[in-house]
Design a protein around this motif. Structure first.
Motif, PDB file in Angstrom:
ATOM      1  N   HIS A  29      -0.129  10.002   0.633  1.00  0.00           N
ATOM      2  CA  HIS A  29      -0.613  10.301   1.358  1.00  0.00           C
ATOM      3  C   HIS A  29      -1.940   9.207   2.393  1.00  0.00           C
ATOM      4  O   HIS A  29      -2.710   9.556   1.496  1.00  0.00           O
ATOM      5  N   SER A  53      -4.416  10.899   3.246  1.00  0.00           N
ATOM      6  CA  SER A  53      -5.515  12.410   3.108  1.00  0.00           C
ATOM      7  C   SER A  53      -5.614  12.156   1.952  1.00  0.00           C
ATOM      8  O   SER A  53      -7.394  12.108   1.226  1.00  0.00           O
ATOM      9  N   GLU A  54      -4.970  10.704   0.549  1.00  0.00           N
ATOM     10  CA  GLU A  54      -5.584  10.422  -0.862  1.00  0.00           C
ATOM     11  C   GLU A  54      -6.354   9.233  -0.650  1.00  0.00           C
ATOM     12  O   GLU A  54      -6.649   9.024  -1.715  1.00  0.00           O
ATOM     13  N   GLY A  57      -3.758   9.798  10.920  1.00  0.00           N
ATOM     14  CA  GLY A  57      -2.816  11.052  11.115  1.00  0.00           C
ATOM     15  C   GLY A  57      -2.910  10.872  13.012  1.00  0.00           C
ATOM     16  O   GLY A  57      -1.361  10.746  13.798  1.00  0.00           O
ATOM     17  N   GLU A 111       1.187   9.224   8.783  1.00  0.00           N
ATOM     18  CA  GLU A 111       0.847  10.133   7.053  1.00  0.00           C
ATOM     19  C   GLU A 111       1.113   9.228   5.916  1.00  0.00           C
ATOM     20  O   GLU A 111       0.356   9.420   5.399  1.00  0.00           O
ATOM     21  N   GLU A 112       2.433   8.802   5.987  1.00  0.00           N
ATOM     22  CA  GLU A 112       2.650   8.478   4.032  1.00  0.00           C
ATOM     23  C   GLU A 112       2.217   6.422   4.106  1.00  0.00           C
ATOM     24  O   GLU A 112       3.096   6.140   5.841  1.00  0.00           O
TER      25      GLU A 112
END
Ligand code: ADP
Length: 730
Positions: free
Chosen positions: A2, A4-5, A18, A23-24
């Protein structure tokens, strides 16, 4: 993974992605992150078209800039520079600055020092390195897009040498090389000391197949009937079938003429399927196309677009190309027939791709030559729009059962070819050896060998002897022509050599120009100068068509005294080249004699984009010739400058002063001249009504022009145009 990681990227990036619907990470992107691309690791990503390579580059570049560095993104085509800039400019809201450098080859692009991300072609980067752009040393990350083009005989060596130079100058430089799927990505990784992500993953399934008779045969064994109607060509049947599914088709053909003819033919297939709203919107686009230029190509294109089809090739003006690409992305155009230039990068996915012609004419091979597997796969990769189609389908066309089998063997079951360095060729080495010495990357024969050892060629071959042999013969050439001086092992560039390297000229072009300018005792004519630059290896000449040989032989005799340098006899082998250059020179001369663009494109059988390209090249070569004349103390610099200005603006001599005013141009200059306004001084003192009349009542234009010529009261308030002028609005 993701977004965010993600670590080591700027804080704003995950949220920004995003916002763009990302997202991914796609699997190859996640692999790139695992390989350390956000932490400064060098990487080669060999990934199919449209599988998110650009994001890999963005992760590397933004992370690098966040660590205080500067990133360079090398594009293979000028046309792509604008597209990439638009993508990277979305980062400007977070304080990053983005600059694009195309334009002149002989400047050092000082202003780019303030940019965080710079986009440029490999030729431009090469020239910036030659001109000692001070910011080159600050680069921390370089991205090379479509790096498999190192295989291209014409442009590949420049990319190869440029990457080698950048890496020599900045030993810690992160190199991110993005490639189509090729047979040997390991060798690229080896060359660039990089990690490798080698993947065939695609965001949307791609089914490749061959059409034959009534059926489509797909690689997974599936077959479906197409229902080709009586008298219908297979391409038309496929386009119709795709339309039934509300999809669009991209058809690749092997020549511009075929692209135009195919689009015209396919209008009858798509025209009946357009809605009233689509018709209206297409009519607007057609009007825009006609506005760009009034040539035959432009009107053919507009006519096809009105009926839902278009063609796309390198002879189109860039505004035309963009309008076509946009209308195709918006799904207004149902089919586009294109030459392979469209496959090289521009983002135009479609439901189906048809590779209609798998052979193309090759001058070198003297006949038809099959396309490479890599090229065909690149074209096929355009099929399927993520989020819109269940899968993409790309089809080759077979005319017989045997051909059906052959196409499966040749293109569908076969891996793309390995890329091979093309550096050990004379023209490439001639240019790059001089530049490498002139810009201080090597100062001796042994230093050059050491430098060449950093290239892909050296990584790829055990047979170093060939490169060394070509190098030695090119060094002899450069010394004999006064570009280099040799003292034992040591090599230094002469003043002429430095100039030639900075001007970005092929040394052979420079030698030809110097020879031509030195050969004459009389002031050269424009035609003579146009011919001189047209016969250098830096200008692509126009081909001779049937009948041309007689016509240009006659012109050659008529203008014999104007030709610079030694004139070959009609029985020499180089006579044909000489005539082709004369055809190119005549075209430039027509342009500089104010002939209409459309008359010229008709007369020479070229597109408006070609005319622009030739004019730009001539302008560049003549400005280089002017510098060389200055450098050698020859008296012809003013004559060369005059020819350059004339070709740059497309004007006769008497308009030179006027056309230099910003906003004037060839047509307006001529109209002003006809009213008796013959130069800037006249323009500054002219009656406003006369100026307005000559500019066809266009108030804004007239005010701009007067302001640009330095008039203190440019306002046209209350001024009526003199003469019978009724056209208003630009
Ligand atoms: P390539 O350069 O490999 O030809 P692009 O980088 O142009 O492909 O990507 C194709 C499209 O996929 C773009 O529209 C891009 O925004 C989108 N894309 C890329 N990565 C992702 C992702 N992880 N998730 C969703 N869409 C993505």
């Amino acid at each position: 993974m993701h977004v965010s990681e993600l670590s080591a990227v700027p804080e704003w990036l995950p949220e920004h992605l995003g916002g763009e619907g990302i997202e991914e990470l796609y699997p190859p992107q996640a692999d790139a992150v695992d390989a350390g691309v956000t932490e400064g690791e060098s990487l080669v990503a060999s990934v199919p078209t449209a599988s998110g390579k650009t994001l890999i580059a963005e992760l590397a570049m933004t992370a690098s800039v966040a660590r205080g560095g500067k990133a360079l993104y090398i594009v293979p085509l000028r046309a792509l520079a604008g597209e990439k800039r638009a993508e990277f400019e979305t980062f400007e809201q977070y304080g990053l600055t983005v600059g694009v450098s195309t334009g002149n080859y002989d400047s050092d692009g000082e202003w780019l020092a303030t940019c965080d991300i710079i986009v440029a072609t490999s030729e431009k980067v090469d020239s910036l390195v030659r001109n000692d752009a001070p910011w080159i040393d600050q680069l921390s990350c370089v991205v090379s897009d479509e790096v498999h083009l190192v295989d291209d005989g014409h442009r590949g060596p420049t990319l190869e040498v440029t990457l080698a130079k950048l890496r020599q100058r900045n030993p810690g430089l992160q190199t991110v090389a993005l490639s189509a799927t090729i047979g040997n990505p390991e060798i690229l990784a080896d060359w660039l000391d990089a990690e490798l992500v080698d993947s065939t993953w695609r965001p949307i399934d791609l089914k490749k197949g061959v059409h034959f008779g009534q059926a489509i045969h797909l690689e997974d064994g599936e077959q479906h009937e197409l229902g080709v109607r009586d008298g219908e060509k297979p391409t038309a049947a496929i386009v119709r079938d795709t339309l039934d599914d509300e999809g669009s088709t991209l058809v690749f053909v092997n020549s511009r003429r075929n692209a135009e003819a195919e689009a015209r033919r396919l209008t009858s297939t798509v025209e009946g399927e357009l809605t009233a709203d689509e018709r209206d919107r297409l009519a607007d686009i057609a009007a825009e196309i006609r506005d760009v230029s009034d040539t035959e190509t432009s009107s053919d294109l507009a006519n096809a677009v009105e009926e839902g089809a278009a063609f796309h090739h390198a002879g189109l003006a860039s505004d035309h190309r963009e309008l076509v690409e946009e209308a195709f992305r918006d799904r207004l155009l149902k089919v586009v027939s294109a030459t392979p230039t469209l496959a090289a990068g521009v983002n135009t996915p479609s439901r189906r791709v048809v590779v209609r012609d798998w052979r193309r004419y090759s001058g070198e091979a003297g006949g038809m030559e099959p396309l490479s597997v890599l090229e065909v796969h690149q074209m096929c990769g355009r099929a399927g729009r993520p989020g819109l189609d269940p899968y993409g389908e790309s089809l080759l066309l077979a005319k017989s059962h045997d051909e059906l089998d052959e196409l499966f063997d040749r293109y569908i079951w076969t891996e793309p070819e390995p890329v091979r360095s093309k550096l050990a060729a004379e023209p490439a080495l001639r240019t790059h050896l001089l530049a490498t010495v002139a810009s201080g990357f090597a100062g001796s024969r042994s230093g050059l060998l050491e430098f060449l050892d950093r290239t892909l060629y050296a990584t790829q071959t055990d047979e170093g002897g060939r490169l060394e042999r070509v190098m030695d013969s090119m060094l002899d050439y450069l010394v004999a022509n006064d570009f280099l001086e040799r003292d034992g092992d040591d090599l230094t560039a002469t003043s002429l050599g430095h100039t030639v390297s900075r001007l970005y000229l092929d040394p052979m072009s420079a030698a030809e120009i110097v020879d031509g300018l030195e050969s004459t005792d009389e002031r050269p004519t424009a035609l003579g100068l146009f011919h001189l630059v047209s016969r250098t290896p830096d200008m692509y000449e126009l081909y001779l068509r049937s009948g041309d040989r007689e016509e240009y032989t006659m012109i050659a005799h008529e203008h014999e005294t104007e030709m610079l340098g030694s004139v070959p006899s009609e029985f020499e082998e180089r006579w044909d080249d000489w005539l082709s250059a004369l055809k190119t020179a005549s075209m430039l001369d027509d342009w500089a004699s104010e002939l209409d663009e459309s008359t010229i494109t008709d007369r020479y059988g070229i597109g408006p984009g070609d005319l622009r390209g030739k004019v730009d090249t001539a302008e560049w070569l003549l400005s280089a010739a002017e510098r060389l004349a200055g450098e050698l103390g020859l008296e012809w610099a003013p004559a060369v400058r005059e020819a350059r200005t004339r070709v740059a603006h497309g004007i006769r001599t008497e308009l030179i002063d006027l056309a230099g005013v910003r906003g004037v141009g060839r047509k307006r200059a001529r109209r002003l001249f006809e009213t008796g306004i013959e130069g800037r001084a006249d323009l500054r003192n002219a009656e406003k009504s006369v100026v307005l009349g000559a500019l066809r009542g266009r108030t804004k234009t007239a005010e701009n022009v007067l302001e640009n010529v330095g008039r203190s009261d440019p306002s046209m308030d209350g001024v009526e145009p003199a003469g019978s002028v009724a056209v208003v609005g630009d």
